[in-house]
Design a protein around this motif. Structure first.
Motif, PDB file in Angstrom:
ATOM      1  N   ALA A  51       0.830  -1.206   0.000  1.00 19.92           N
ATOM      2  CA  ALA A  51       0.000   0.000   0.000  1.00 19.92           C
ATOM      3  C   ALA A  51       0.865   1.256   0.000  1.00 19.92           C
ATOM      4  O   ALA A  51       0.549   2.228  -0.704  1.00 19.92           O
ATOM      5  CB  ALA A  51      -0.927  -0.010   1.210  1.00 19.92           C
ATOM      6  N   ALA A  52       1.934   1.256   0.781  1.00 23.49           N
ATOM      7  CA  ALA A  52       2.805   2.434   0.833  1.00 23.49           C
ATOM      8  C   ALA A  52       3.452   2.700  -0.520  1.00 23.49           C
ATOM      9  O   ALA A  52       3.479   3.840  -1.002  1.00 23.49           O
ATOM     10  CB  ALA A  52       3.874   2.234   1.911  1.00 23.49           C
ATOM     11  N   LEU A  53       3.979   1.650  -1.140  1.00 24.89           N
ATOM     12  CA  LEU A  53       4.619   1.816  -2.449  1.00 24.89           C
ATOM     13  C   LEU A  53       3.585   2.188  -3.513  1.00 24.89           C
ATOM     14  O   LEU A  53       3.823   3.070  -4.354  1.00 24.89           O
ATOM     15  CB  LEU A  53       5.340   0.520  -2.841  1.00 24.89           C
ATOM     16  CG  LEU A  53       6.543   0.133  -1.976  1.00 24.89           C
ATOM     17  CD1 LEU A  53       7.098  -1.214  -2.414  1.00 24.89           C
ATOM     18  CD2 LEU A  53       7.638   1.200  -2.063  1.00 24.89           C
ATOM     19  N   ALA A  58       1.184   5.795  -7.493  1.00 30.29           N
ATOM     20  CA  ALA A  58      -0.032   6.348  -8.092  1.00 30.29           C
ATOM     21  C   ALA A  58       0.035   7.868  -8.160  1.00 30.29           C
ATOM     22  O   ALA A  58      -0.415   8.474  -9.145  1.00 30.29           O
ATOM     23  CB  ALA A  58      -1.257   5.914  -7.293  1.00 30.29           C
ATOM     24  N   PHE A  59       0.585   8.507  -7.134  1.00 26.01           N
ATOM     25  CA  PHE A  59       0.742   9.968  -7.156  1.00 26.01           C
ATOM     26  C   PHE A  59       1.681  10.391  -8.275  1.00 26.01           C
ATOM     27  O   PHE A  59       1.422  11.356  -9.000  1.00 26.01           O
ATOM     28  CB  PHE A  59       1.262  10.461  -5.807  1.00 26.01           C
ATOM     29  CG  PHE A  59       1.693  11.903  -5.821  1.00 26.01           C
ATOM     30  CD1 PHE A  59       0.777  12.909  -6.097  1.00 26.01           C
ATOM     31  CD2 PHE A  59       3.011  12.248  -5.561  1.00 26.01           C
ATOM     32  CE1 PHE A  59       1.174  14.247  -6.115  1.00 26.01           C
ATOM     33  CE2 PHE A  59       3.421  13.574  -5.576  1.00 26.01           C
ATOM     34  CZ  PHE A  59       2.508  14.576  -5.853  1.00 26.01           C
ATOM     35  N   TRP A  60       2.784   9.657  -8.435  1.00 23.85           N
ATOM     36  CA  TRP A  60       3.726   9.999  -9.511  1.00 23.85           C
ATOM     37  C   TRP A  60       3.067   9.863 -10.875  1.00 23.85           C
ATOM     38  O   TRP A  60       3.304  10.668 -11.774  1.00 23.85           O
ATOM     39  CB  TRP A  60       4.953   9.097  -9.442  1.00 23.85           C
ATOM     40  CG  TRP A  60       5.700   9.182  -8.147  1.00 23.85           C
ATOM     41  CD1 TRP A  60       5.605  10.157  -7.196  1.00 23.85           C
ATOM     42  CD2 TRP A  60       6.650   8.242  -7.646  1.00 23.85           C
ATOM     43  NE1 TRP A  60       6.432   9.885  -6.127  1.00 23.85           N
ATOM     44  CE2 TRP A  60       7.094   8.720  -6.387  1.00 23.85           C
ATOM     45  CE3 TRP A  60       7.167   7.040  -8.125  1.00 23.85           C
ATOM     46  CZ2 TRP A  60       8.036   8.031  -5.616  1.00 23.85           C
ATOM     47  CZ3 TRP A  60       8.110   6.353  -7.364  1.00 23.85           C
ATOM     48  CH2 TRP A  60       8.536   6.845  -6.129  1.00 23.85           C
ATOM     49  N   ILE A  61       2.234   8.838 -11.040  1.00 24.74           N
ATOM     50  CA  ILE A  61       1.558   8.630 -12.316  1.00 24.74           C
ATOM     51  C   ILE A  61       0.466   9.671 -12.537  1.00 24.74           C
ATOM     52  O   ILE A  61       0.310  10.191 -13.653  1.00 24.74           O
ATOM     53  CB  ILE A  61       0.953   7.207 -12.371  1.00 24.74           C
ATOM     54  CG1 ILE A  61       2.069   6.155 -12.382  1.00 24.74           C
ATOM     55  CG2 ILE A  61       0.048   7.039 -13.585  1.00 24.74           C
ATOM     56  CD1 ILE A  61       1.554   4.733 -12.261  1.00 24.74           C
ATOM     57  N   GLU A  79       5.933  13.214  -0.988  1.00 22.57           N
ATOM     58  CA  GLU A  79       4.835  13.907  -0.310  1.00 22.57           C
ATOM     59  C   GLU A  79       3.456  13.346  -0.649  1.00 22.57           C
ATOM     60  O   GLU A  79       2.646  13.115   0.227  1.00 22.57           O
ATOM     61  CB  GLU A  79       4.882  15.406  -0.651  1.00 22.57           C
ATOM     62  CG  GLU A  79       5.976  16.154   0.103  1.00 22.57           C
ATOM     63  CD  GLU A  79       5.999  17.624  -0.273  1.00 22.57           C
ATOM     64  OE1 GLU A  79       5.262  18.014  -1.203  1.00 22.57           O
ATOM     65  OE2 GLU A  79       6.766  18.370   0.347  1.00 22.57           O
ATOM     66  N   GLY A  80       3.136  13.180  -1.911  1.00 19.64           N
ATOM     67  CA  GLY A  80       1.775  12.812  -2.306  1.00 19.64           C
ATOM     68  C   GLY A  80       1.492  11.326  -2.162  1.00 19.64           C
ATOM     69  O   GLY A  80       2.398  10.493  -2.041  1.00 19.64           O
ATOM     70  N   LYS A  81       0.198  11.001  -2.188  1.00 22.95           N
ATOM     71  CA  LYS A  81      -0.229   9.599  -2.136  1.00 22.95           C
ATOM     72  C   LYS A  81      -1.652   9.498  -2.641  1.00 22.95           C
ATOM     73  O   LYS A  81      -2.351  10.505  -2.776  1.00 22.95           O
ATOM     74  CB  LYS A  81      -0.113   9.028  -0.724  1.00 22.95           C
ATOM     75  CG  LYS A  81      -0.843   9.802   0.345  1.00 22.95           C
ATOM     76  CD  LYS A  81      -0.551   9.209   1.704  1.00 22.95           C
ATOM     77  CE  LYS A  81      -1.246   9.977   2.825  1.00 22.95           C
ATOM     78  NZ  LYS A  81      -0.726  11.349   2.976  1.00 22.95           N
ATOM     79  N   SER A  82      -2.089   8.269  -2.918  1.00 17.77           N
ATOM     80  CA  SER A  82      -3.424   8.042  -3.456  1.00 17.77           C
ATOM     81  C   SER A  82      -4.015   6.766  -2.881  1.00 17.77           C
ATOM     82  O   SER A  82      -3.323   5.739  -2.776  1.00 17.77           O
ATOM     83  CB  SER A  82      -3.369   7.940  -4.986  1.00 17.77           C
ATOM     84  OG  SER A  82      -4.544   7.357  -5.500  1.00 17.77           O
ATOM     85  N   ILE A  83      -5.310   6.818  -2.540  1.00 16.81           N
ATOM     86  CA  ILE A  83      -5.991   5.628  -2.032  1.00 16.81           C
ATOM     87  C   ILE A  83      -6.075   4.548  -3.109  1.00 16.81           C
ATOM     88  O   ILE A  83      -5.920   3.356  -2.828  1.00 16.81           O
ATOM     89  CB  ILE A  83      -7.401   5.991  -1.521  1.00 16.81           C
ATOM     90  CG1 ILE A  83      -7.283   6.778  -0.216  1.00 16.81           C
ATOM     91  CG2 ILE A  83      -8.249   4.742  -1.303  1.00 16.81           C
ATOM     92  CD1 ILE A  83      -8.621   7.211   0.359  1.00 16.81           C
ATOM     93  N   ALA A  86      -2.886   2.849  -3.144  1.00 13.32           N
ATOM     94  CA  ALA A  86      -2.707   2.061  -1.921  1.00 13.32           C
ATOM     95  C   ALA A  86      -3.478   0.749  -1.998  1.00 13.32           C
ATOM     96  O   ALA A  86      -2.971  -0.308  -1.600  1.00 13.32           O
ATOM     97  CB  ALA A  86      -3.154   2.873  -0.711  1.00 13.32           C
ATOM     98  N   LEU A  87      -4.706   0.797  -2.528  1.00 11.61           N
ATOM     99  CA  LEU A  87      -5.503  -0.421  -2.642  1.00 11.61           C
ATOM    100  C   LEU A  87      -4.871  -1.410  -3.612  1.00 11.61           C
ATOM    101  O   LEU A  87      -4.750  -2.602  -3.313  1.00 11.61           O
ATOM    102  CB  LEU A  87      -6.918  -0.078  -3.097  1.00 11.61           C
ATOM    103  CG  LEU A  87      -7.824   0.585  -2.057  1.00 11.61           C
ATOM    104  CD1 LEU A  87      -9.138   1.020  -2.696  1.00 11.61           C
ATOM    105  CD2 LEU A  87      -8.095  -0.345  -0.887  1.00 11.61           C
ATOM    106  N   LEU A  88      -4.476  -0.922  -4.784  1.00  8.35           N
ATOM    107  CA  LEU A  88      -3.890  -1.818  -5.782  1.00  8.35           C
ATOM    108  C   LEU A  88      -2.513  -2.314  -5.341  1.00  8.35           C
ATOM    109  O   LEU A  88      -2.185  -3.489  -5.531  1.00  8.35           O
ATOM    110  CB  LEU A  88      -3.799  -1.108  -7.134  1.00  8.35           C
ATOM    111  CG  LEU A  88      -5.146  -0.741  -7.773  1.00  8.35           C
ATOM    112  CD1 LEU A  88      -4.912   0.033  -9.071  1.00  8.35           C
ATOM    113  CD2 LEU A  88      -5.976  -1.985  -8.047  1.00  8.35           C
TER     114      LEU A  88
END
Length: 249
Positions: A51-53, A58-61, A79-83, A86-88
């Motif tokens: 999930a962390a990776l 996902a944020f980079w994409i 800094e950024g992240k996406s649910i 994280a799920l995938l």
């Protein structure tokens, strides 16, 4: 309390309540998901690392121009992240951990309620964080538009997501007998959420366009839906078909 502090508080609360909900769900709603306690540890590590990776990737994409703006500044890059990511990513991490540990049981059903609860709590924090969180929708003239601080009424997409997650869980729980195959409740959760995000991203700002139309998160949603495409007919029948001879009584 500042919007950033509020977001951090609700994010921490989401993790804490989600964990407690998982421990309860494992015993009460999905007792067959884990055959041994050490399997919980393997799956937990796989889920957390994946999930962390996935959240970062996902944020980079989704917004590569913002993510790599100050490259090679690693702090900004992280800094950024996406649910969605994280799920995938968590799904991929769990499947890898299960192969390593030799876990053959489907473990996903134990995560449906914890994910629903945790994501709803987290989205409250996103809503309270306002413009700083970048999860709001496009400007709207609808009466429930929310001013997040810039004087422009916008779609409160965080609240849309909370409403969807709660309605989706109510449906999955009501049809849990029809979702008879181990893991089907989790598959229903993933299919529903990915489809929802694919659509709701259409009323959110587009940070970077792929194929002149789609966001990176929408591409990830399509990839996730494609992964589950063989399960889709069975899940739809279980969720929406009338009760009949095919359904356990």
């Amino acid at each position: 309390m500042s919007p950033v502090a509020l977001h951090t508080l609700f994010e921490a609360l989401a993790y804490a309540v989600g964990l407690r909900t998982f421990l309860w769900t494992r015993r009460k709603l999905a007792p067959q998901a884990f055959a041994h306690d050490d399997h919980v540890a393997w799956v937990g590590v796989g889920a957390i690392v994946g999930a962390a990776l996935g959240a970062k990737l996902a944020f980079w994409i989704d917004d590569p121009l913002a993510a790599f703006r100050d490259f090679p500044d690693l702090w900004h890059l992280l800094e950024g992240k996406s649910i969605v990511g994280a799920l995938l990513g968590g799904l991929a991490g769990v499947e890898l951990a299960k192969k390593i540990a030799g876990v053959r049981n489907s473990t996903g059903d134990a995560f449906v309620l914890p994910l629903t609860v945790g994501m709803c709590i987290g989205r409250v924090g996103c809503f309270l964080a306002g413009l700083n969180d970048h999860t709001y929708g496009n400007p709207t003239a609808l009466p429930w538009g929310v001013d997040f601080g810039d004087g422009v009424p916008r779609h409160p997409t965080q609240l849309y997501e909370i409403a969807f997650l709660l309605a989706q869980y109510a449906l999955i729980h009501a049809r849990r007998v029809a979702l008879a195959e181990p893991g089907d409740r989790f598959r229903a959760f993933m299919l529903g959420y990915l489809a929802f995000r694919l659509l709701v991203e259409c009323i959110k700002p587009l940070p970077y366009a792929y194929l002149h139309a789609l966001s990176g998160l929408q591409l990830l949603c399509l990839a996730g839906l494609l992964y589950y495409h063989r399960d889709l007919p069975r899940i739809l029948r279980a969720l929406f078909a009338r009760r009949g001879a095919w359904e356990p009584r």
